[in-house]
Design a protein around this motif. Structure first.
Motif, PDB file in Angstrom:
ATOM      1  N   PRO A 115      -7.008  -6.350 -12.276  1.00  0.00           N
ATOM      2  CA  PRO A 115      -6.763  -5.073 -12.958  1.00  0.00           C
ATOM      3  C   PRO A 115      -6.332  -5.305 -14.400  1.00  0.00           C
ATOM      4  O   PRO A 115      -5.607  -6.259 -14.696  1.00  0.00           O
ATOM      5  CB  PRO A 115      -5.601  -4.454 -12.160  1.00  0.00           C
ATOM      6  N   GLY A 116      -6.785  -4.405 -15.281  1.00  0.00           N
ATOM      7  CA  GLY A 116      -6.258  -4.394 -16.657  1.00  0.00           C
ATOM      8  C   GLY A 116      -4.994  -3.557 -16.651  1.00  0.00           C
ATOM      9  O   GLY A 116      -4.126  -3.748 -15.798  1.00  0.00           O
TER      10      GLY A 116
ATOM     11  N   GLN B  38       2.240   2.448  -2.797  1.00  0.00           N
ATOM     12  CA  GLN B  38       2.028   3.105  -4.101  1.00  0.00           C
ATOM     13  C   GLN B  38       0.988   2.316  -4.907  1.00  0.00           C
ATOM     14  O   GLN B  38       0.543   1.245  -4.489  1.00  0.00           O
ATOM     15  CB  GLN B  38       3.339   3.192  -4.891  1.00  0.00           C
ATOM     16  N   GLY B  39       0.618   2.874  -6.035  1.00  0.00           N
ATOM     17  CA  GLY B  39      -0.224   2.153  -6.998  1.00  0.00           C
ATOM     18  C   GLY B  39      -1.577   1.735  -6.449  1.00  0.00           C
ATOM     19  O   GLY B  39      -2.266   2.472  -5.740  1.00  0.00           O
ATOM     20  N   ILE B  40      -1.974   0.520  -6.781  1.00  0.00           N
ATOM     21  CA  ILE B  40      -3.324   0.024  -6.489  1.00  0.00           C
ATOM     22  C   ILE B  40      -3.553  -0.097  -4.978  1.00  0.00           C
ATOM     23  O   ILE B  40      -4.591   0.324  -4.459  1.00  0.00           O
ATOM     24  CB  ILE B  40      -3.531  -1.333  -7.211  1.00  0.00           C
TER      25      ILE B  40
ATOM     26  N   GLY C  71       4.202  -7.263  -8.636  1.00  0.00           N
ATOM     27  CA  GLY C  71       4.041  -8.343  -9.625  1.00  0.00           C
ATOM     28  C   GLY C  71       5.382  -8.940 -10.036  1.00  0.00           C
ATOM     29  O   GLY C  71       6.415  -8.270  -9.972  1.00  0.00           O
TER      30      GLY C  71
ATOM     31  N   ARG D 228       4.181  -0.129 -11.822  1.00  0.00           N
ATOM     32  CA  ARG D 228       4.249  -1.470 -12.442  1.00  0.00           C
ATOM     33  C   ARG D 228       4.011  -1.366 -13.958  1.00  0.00           C
ATOM     34  O   ARG D 228       4.713  -1.970 -14.751  1.00  0.00           O
ATOM     35  CB  ARG D 228       3.188  -2.376 -11.791  1.00  0.00           C
ATOM     36  N   LEU D 229       3.001  -0.572 -14.353  1.00  0.00           N
ATOM     37  CA  LEU D 229       2.688  -0.427 -15.777  1.00  0.00           C
ATOM     38  C   LEU D 229       3.837   0.281 -16.496  1.00  0.00           C
ATOM     39  O   LEU D 229       4.235  -0.121 -17.591  1.00  0.00           O
ATOM     40  CB  LEU D 229       1.367   0.333 -15.970  1.00  0.00           C
TER      41      LEU D 229
ATOM     42  N   SER E  56       0.801  -1.242   0.000  1.00  0.00           N
ATOM     43  CA  SER E  56       0.000   0.000   0.000  1.00  0.00           C
ATOM     44  C   SER E  56       0.828   1.284   0.000  1.00  0.00           C
ATOM     45  O   SER E  56       0.305   2.350   0.311  1.00  0.00           O
ATOM     46  CB  SER E  56      -0.955  -0.017   1.201  1.00  0.00           C
TER      47      SER E  56
ATOM     48  N   SER F  62      -4.821 -10.372 -11.522  1.00  0.00           N
ATOM     49  CA  SER F  62      -4.596  -9.810 -12.861  1.00  0.00           C
ATOM     50  C   SER F  62      -5.598 -10.448 -13.807  1.00  0.00           C
ATOM     51  O   SER F  62      -6.066 -11.566 -13.570  1.00  0.00           O
ATOM     52  CB  SER F  62      -3.178 -10.152 -13.342  1.00  0.00           C
TER      53      SER F  62
ATOM     54  N   HIS G 108       3.326 -14.417  -3.669  1.00  0.00           N
ATOM     55  CA  HIS G 108       1.895 -14.239  -3.917  1.00  0.00           C
ATOM     56  C   HIS G 108       1.083 -15.284  -3.159  1.00  0.00           C
ATOM     57  O   HIS G 108       0.471 -14.962  -2.145  1.00  0.00           O
ATOM     58  CB  HIS G 108       1.610 -14.268  -5.428  1.00  0.00           C
TER      59      HIS G 108
ATOM     60  N   ALA H 201       7.071  -5.208   6.122  1.00  0.00           N
ATOM     61  CA  ALA H 201       7.226  -6.635   5.824  1.00  0.00           C
ATOM     62  C   ALA H 201       7.665  -6.825   4.380  1.00  0.00           C
ATOM     63  O   ALA H 201       7.218  -6.090   3.492  1.00  0.00           O
ATOM     64  CB  ALA H 201       5.902  -7.364   6.048  1.00  0.00           C
TER      65      ALA H 201
END
Ligand SMILES: NC(=O)c1ccc[n+]([C@@H]2O[C@H](COP(=O)([O-])OP(=O)(O)OC[C@H]3O[C@@H](n4cnc5c(N)ncnc54)[C@H](OP(=O)(O)O)[C@@H]3O)[C@@H](O)[C@H]2O)c1
Length: 261
Positions: A186-187, A17-19, A94, A193-194, A15, A143, A115, A64
Motif C-alpha cells: 500500500p502507498g 479496521q483499515g486495510i 505497522g 495508521r495514516l 481485520s 508496504s 510481522h 489474537a
C-alpha cells in the motif's frame, strides 16, 4: 473472469479496521467464509455483522495478539484442526515511526515477531490444509518501503524487506501445490495508521497536519490518498481463481507514488 470465492474459507488478519477490514468485506462479497483475526473482541463482533451473507457465507473470529507469537500459534493450530483454509491474509499493525538511528534493538525484535514470525506461524499452519484443498492464496500486506525505503520509518523499512524476501522464498516452494504467495504494497491509504503517521510527522516538523497531508499528496501522481477498498480489490483478485498464475510478486497499490519501474 472467475472471481467467485464461494465455498472458499479465508483467514483475514488485522481485520477490525483499515486495510484488513476492507479486505474481509470484499472477500465476503465474493462469497468467502471469513475468519477475522485481531485483538479487539468488541470490534471483531461488530465487523462480522458488516460482512455479506447473501450466498450463505459463515463468518467467525479469533482473538489474537500478534505481539505474542506463541498465542497466535496455539489459536491458528486449533482453528485448522476443524476448518479448511484456502486464503490467508497476513496483516497486522505497522511498527511505530522513527529514525533508524534512534531505534532500540527491542523495537526490531518486536516488529520482526509481529510481522515475519507471525506470518510464518500462520502460513505453516494453514499450508497443509491448502495442499489438501488443492487451492491456496497467501497475501501479505507489506508496504512500498519494500521497493524504496521511506524517511522516518527505520524499523518498518527493515522488517518489510525481510517479509518480502520470506514471501518470495515461500512462493518458490509452494507454487507446485497450486498455492500462490504475493505481497501487496500500500502507498498512502486513508486509515488510522495514516492518521497517526501524519500526526507524528506534523509534530516532528512542528507544523500543521494539513501542511503535511498536502505535501504527501503532492508526491502522488494521482493527487489523492488511496482508499482501503482499493487495496481490497487487488487482494480479492489475487485470492480468486482468476489470480491463479500470479505468484511471487510485490504489487504497489499507491496511485503511482513509488518511483521505481
Ligand atoms: N495505511 C497506509 O497508508 C499504509 C501504508 C503502507 C503500509 N501499511 C501497512 O499495512 C498494514 C495495515 O495497515 P492499516 O493502515 O490498515 O493499519 P490500521 O488501520 O492500524 O489497522 C491495523 C489492524 O491490525 C490489527 N492489529 C494491530 N496490532 C495488532 C496486534 N498486535 N495483534 C493483532 N492484530 C493487531 C488492528 O486490530 P486490533 O487493534 O483490534 O488488534 C487492526 O485491525 C500495516 O502493516 C501498515 O503498516 C499501511
Amino acid at each position: 473472469m472467475n472471481l467467485s470465492l464461494k465455498e472458499k474459507n479465508a483467514v483475514v488478519c488485522g481485520s477490525t479496521q483499515g486495510i484488513g477490514h476492507a479486505i474481509a468485506i470484499e472477500l465476503a462479497l465474493l462469497g468467502a467464509n471469513c475468519t477475522l483475526m485481531a485483538r479487539n473482541e468488541e470490534t471483531l463482533k461488530k465487523v462480522i455483522r458488516d460482512l455479506n451473507t447473501s450466498l450463505g457465507q459463515k463468518h467467525s473470529f479469533l482473538i489474537a495478539d500478534f505481539s505474542k507469537p506463541d498465542e497466535v500459534r496455539a489459536i491458528i493450530e486449533e482453528h485448522v484442526k476443524h476448518h479448511g483454509v484456502h486464503i490467508l491474509i497476513n496483516n497486522t499493525g505497522g511498527p511505530p515511526a522513527g529514525m533508524i538511528m534512534d531505534a532500540k534493538e527491542e523495537e526490531f525484535l518486536k516488529a520482526f515477531n509481529q510481522h515475519l514470525i507471525c506470518n510464518h506461524i500462520l502460513t505453516t499452519a494453514v499450508v497443509p490444509s491448502m495442499k489438501k484443498e488443492g487451492y491456496g492464496r497467501i497475501i501479505n500486506i507489506i508496504s512500498t518501503t519494500v521497493k524504496i525505503p521511506l524517511k522516518n520509518l527505520g524499523v518498518s523499512n527493515t522488517i518489510r524487506g525481510a517479509v518480502a524476501s520470506w514471501a518470495k522464498t515461500m512462493a518458490n516452494e509452494l507454487g507446485q501445490f497450486n498455492i500462490t504467495v504475493n505481497n501487496l504494497l500500500p502507498g498512502n491509504i486513508s486509515t488510522q495508521r495514516l492518521v497517526s503517521l501524519i500526526d507524528t510527522n506534523a509534530k516532528k516538523a512542528n507544523t500543521g497536519i494539513d501542511k503535511i497531508e498536502q505535501s504527501m499528496i503532492n508526491e502522488i501522481p494521482m493527487k489523492r490518498f488511496g482508499k482501503p477498498a482499493e487495496i481490497a480489490a487487488v487482494a480479492a483478485f489475487l485470492a480468486s481463481p482468476a489470480g491463479s498464475y500470479v505468484s511471487g510478486v510485490s504489487i504497489p497499490v499507491d496511485g503511482g507514488k513509488t518511483g521505481s519501474i
